[in-house]
Motif scaffolding. Structure first.
Motif, PDB file in Angstrom:
ATOM      1  N   GLY A 198       0.801  -1.211   0.000  1.00  0.00           N
ATOM      2  CA  GLY A 198       0.000   0.000   0.000  1.00  0.00           C
ATOM      3  C   GLY A 198       0.837   1.266   0.000  1.00  0.00           C
ATOM      4  O   GLY A 198       0.612   2.181  -0.800  1.00  0.00           O
ATOM      5  N   MET A 199       1.820   1.337   0.892  1.00  0.00           N
ATOM      6  CA  MET A 199       2.685   2.517   0.953  1.00  0.00           C
ATOM      7  C   MET A 199       3.446   2.708  -0.349  1.00  0.00           C
ATOM      8  O   MET A 199       3.571   3.825  -0.868  1.00  0.00           O
ATOM      9  N   THR A 200       3.974   1.614  -0.886  1.00  0.00           N
ATOM     10  CA  THR A 200       4.777   1.683  -2.115  1.00  0.00           C
ATOM     11  C   THR A 200       3.913   2.037  -3.309  1.00  0.00           C
ATOM     12  O   THR A 200       4.279   2.891  -4.131  1.00  0.00           O
ATOM     13  N   ALA A 201       2.758   1.382  -3.416  1.00  0.00           N
ATOM     14  CA  ALA A 201       1.873   1.618  -4.559  1.00  0.00           C
ATOM     15  C   ALA A 201       1.384   3.056  -4.598  1.00  0.00           C
ATOM     16  O   ALA A 201       1.308   3.671  -5.673  1.00  0.00           O
ATOM     17  N   ALA A 202       1.048   3.614  -3.440  1.00  0.00           N
ATOM     18  CA  ALA A 202       0.564   4.990  -3.393  1.00  0.00           C
ATOM     19  C   ALA A 202       1.616   5.956  -3.925  1.00  0.00           C
ATOM     20  O   ALA A 202       1.316   6.881  -4.688  1.00  0.00           O
ATOM     21  N   ALA A 203       2.859   5.758  -3.513  1.00  0.00           N
ATOM     22  CA  ALA A 203       3.936   6.646  -3.956  1.00  0.00           C
ATOM     23  C   ALA A 203       4.229   6.486  -5.437  1.00  0.00           C
ATOM     24  O   ALA A 203       4.402   7.476  -6.170  1.00  0.00           O
ATOM     25  N   ILE A 204       4.253   5.251  -5.901  1.00  0.00           N
ATOM     26  CA  ILE A 204       4.612   4.978  -7.294  1.00  0.00           C
ATOM     27  C   ILE A 204       3.536   5.448  -8.264  1.00  0.00           C
ATOM     28  O   ILE A 204       3.824   6.083  -9.283  1.00  0.00           O
ATOM     29  N   VAL A 205       2.276   5.139  -7.968  1.00  0.00           N
ATOM     30  CA  VAL A 205       1.214   5.507  -8.905  1.00  0.00           C
ATOM     31  C   VAL A 205       1.060   7.023  -8.990  1.00  0.00           C
ATOM     32  O   VAL A 205       0.578   7.556  -9.988  1.00  0.00           O
ATOM     33  N   SER A 206       1.536   7.722  -7.952  1.00  0.00           N
ATOM     34  CA  SER A 206       1.497   9.186  -7.964  1.00  0.00           C
ATOM     35  C   SER A 206       2.606   9.791  -8.808  1.00  0.00           C
ATOM     36  O   SER A 206       2.674  11.016  -8.964  1.00  0.00           O
ATOM     37  N   GLY A 207       3.505   8.938  -9.316  1.00  0.00           N
ATOM     38  CA  GLY A 207       4.565   9.413 -10.197  1.00  0.00           C
ATOM     39  C   GLY A 207       5.919   9.546  -9.555  1.00  0.00           C
ATOM     40  O   GLY A 207       6.853  10.065 -10.173  1.00  0.00           O
ATOM     41  N   ASN A 208       6.062   9.079  -8.320  1.00  0.00           N
ATOM     42  CA  ASN A 208       7.332   9.180  -7.610  1.00  0.00           C
ATOM     43  C   ASN A 208       8.189   7.939  -7.827  1.00  0.00           C
ATOM     44  O   ASN A 208       7.697   6.880  -8.215  1.00  0.00           O
ATOM     45  N   ALA A 209       9.476   8.067  -7.552  1.00  0.00           N
ATOM     46  CA  ALA A 209      10.380   6.917  -7.487  1.00  0.00           C
ATOM     47  C   ALA A 209      10.622   6.594  -6.019  1.00  0.00           C
ATOM     48  O   ALA A 209      10.599   7.483  -5.163  1.00  0.00           O
ATOM     49  N   VAL A 210      10.859   5.314  -5.727  1.00  0.00           N
ATOM     50  CA  VAL A 210      10.874   4.857  -4.341  1.00  0.00           C
ATOM     51  C   VAL A 210      12.114   4.045  -4.024  1.00  0.00           C
ATOM     52  O   VAL A 210      12.583   3.252  -4.845  1.00  0.00           O
TER      53      VAL A 210
END
Length: 522
Positions: A198-210
């Motif tokens: 959940g934490m990773t998907a939220a950041a990634i789908v928003s256009g960020n790199a993680v």
């Protein structure tokens, strides 16, 4: 895309009924397959590289400590810096990928996870000590998070169509939600797939790199999740897998001048430390770092004399001892009005003593706590509890080649007692007596946390007052205080429980984006 397209209404992934023999046998077979992989080595993933390091994090089965689940390569500061540079480079292209394409990666990943649900659940049975139902719910929640956030990103991308700005003459105006940059995601061990995904998907789908730094107790399921995202078509460098020491790698990345945000779930103590580090401005830093934190709770259930006492007792036991009490939402406190106190307490003790203790792979109700450190800490709190309350059930170690502790119930505990105030994160329940329901609510509110709570009553006016006065982020009426569902119960608490973010809620992606207003004169 898949059969659950972005146009379809969101529906939560169903849970599996393990009372059905076919489902139970299928899980047993999945556990057998995971055992065939024991000892496998998992690499770091930095950009397009898979890197095996000499130093490893060895993941052990907490229910059978002689069993190594896997050996995960360990990041040092030099590799953490390499991962940061890879993420910075990839961000420049990923941020320009259309929102629907980014969402498509999550839809595909969710579908693949649905197909491999038993594999991931079986991994958590062995690595995290979850029984079948707890592991299945963890995997189901990971699927829900990915699909929910995919739809939310599409909605935000269409915000000008669905929620247009006020029009003025002579100008065209719009609002865009753009990504922040490179972020550090630090998930917990207790929901090693759901919260990690959940934490990773939220950041990634928003256009960020993680840069994903998983919990050291459960790195194997996190490594499998990273593999899954790669299979779903996520470009290399968007998600970099950097397991390692919190003191070395975590602090380094948190303090890095190019870190734009930190997303953390874990203890209050670690969260406050990360917050302090993030607040310091490093040389070359040109922004205020965004910090999103969920830091635990000291949750409780209030029962008045009009309540369904059987349902209340069952909810208290389920909330206190589900996954050995190792949930930030766990109901580790109960406040019962004095006229029904003894009856409710007796029911709680009776239900607690029925709980089976043993290996999660045998699907026992109570399994091990996560590691030796937690084991010693919880046993220490039980000794404190012997001085602060009346021991009615449990109170010690349970047999087995792992970290087994009996589900423990203390009654007649004062609201200021340590076992009423401090987060134990284990199978320990403290029960307190209140003269009436208002005093019970006051006792419930007397904590530095504010995550979940429950109120049991059949009096509508009391329920309405409880809804106004019980200070927590997630309040449940006449049900247990655990088990939030994505999209149904946006999850996150007040005070020392975190930064008031709501995972699985419609405003969550705003934490990983920044709003840009654009005006063009006609």
């Amino acid at each position: 895309m898949n059969k659950r397209t972005e146009a379809a209404p969101f529906a939560n992934e169903p849970f599996v009924d393990f009372g059905v023999e076919e489902n139970r046998l299928a899980m047993e077979a999945a556990i057998g397959k995971i055992k065939e992989e024991l000892g496998r080595e998992y690499p770091l993933r930095i950009g397009d590289e898979k890197i095996y390091t000499e130093e490893k994090i060895v993941s052990l089965n907490p229910g059978d400590v002689g069993m190594a689940i896997g050996r995960v390569s360990k990041t040092d500061r030099a590799l953490a810096e390499k991962a940061m540079q890879a993420a910075l480079k990839t961000f420049e292209s990923w941020k320009n990928v259309p929102a629907e394409e980014r969402a498509g990666v999550l839809f595909r990943a969710a579908e693949r996870l649905r197909e491999r649900k038993r594999e991931f659940s079986a991994t958590m049975v062995l690595e995290a000590g979850k029984n079948y139902a707890e592991a299945d719910a963890d995997t189901a929640e990971a699927i829900d998070f990915m699909e929910f956030y995919a739809r939310e990103m599409i909605r935000l991308d269409r915000i000008n169509e669905t929620l247009p700005l006020t029009k003025i003459a002579g100008e065209d105006n719009r609002l865009e939600y753009i990504p922040l940059g490179v972020g550090i995601v630090i998930p917990p061990w207790n929901f090693p797939l759901a919260i990690c995904a959940g934490m990773t998907a939220a950041a990634i789908v928003s256009g960020n790199a993680v840069l994903l730094k998983p919990a050291s107790a459960t790195p194997v399921v996190a490594a499998k999740f990273v593999e899954l995202m790669e299979e779903a078509g996520l470009p290399p460098g968007v998600l970099n897998f950097v397991p390692g020491s919190g003191a070395e790698v975590g602090d380094y990345l948190t303090s890095h001048p190019k870190t734009r945000f930190i997303s953390f779930t874990g203890s209050k103590e670690v969260g406050l430390r990360i917050g302090r580090l993030a607040a310091e401005t490093a040389p070359g830093q040109i922004w205020i770092k965004r910090f999103v934190a969920e830091m635990g709770g000291k949750d409780g259930i209030v029962v008045d004399e009009t309540a369904d006492l059987g349902a209340a007792a069952q909810a208290i036991v389920s909330s206190a001892f589900g996954f050995q009490g190792q949930k930030c939402s766990a109901g580790s406190r109960a406040f019962v009005v004095e006229s029904v106190y003894e009856e409710v307490t007796e029911r709680i003790v009776e239900l607690t003593k029925r709980l089976s203790i043993g290996l999660p792979e045998r699907n026992c109700a109570i399994g091990p706590v996560i590691d030796e450190s937690s084991y010693k800490k919880i046993l220490g709190y039980i000794e404190i509890g012997r001085k602060e309350g009346r021991l009615l059930a449990g109170g010690g170690r349970a047999p087995g080649n792992g970290y087994y502790i009996e589900p423990t119930v203390f009654a007649d505990v004062d609201g200021k007692a340590r076992i009423m105030q401090e987060e134990i994160f284990g199978p320990v329940l403290a029960i307190g007596k209140a003269k009436d329901w208002r005093e019970a609510i006051r006792l419930y509110n007397d904590t530095e946390y504010g995550l979940t709570g429950s109120f049991f009553s059949t009096d509508e006016k009391r329920i309405e007052e409880a809804e106004r006065t019980m200070h927590c982020g997630n309040l449940y009426i006449n049900r247990k205080c655990t088990g939030a569902l994505v999209g149904v119960h946006p999850f996150g608490g007040f005070n020392m429980s975190g930064t008031d973010s709501k995972a699985g809620g419609r405003d969550y992606l705003l934490l990983f984006t920044q709003a840009k207003a654009i005006s063009r004169k006609r």
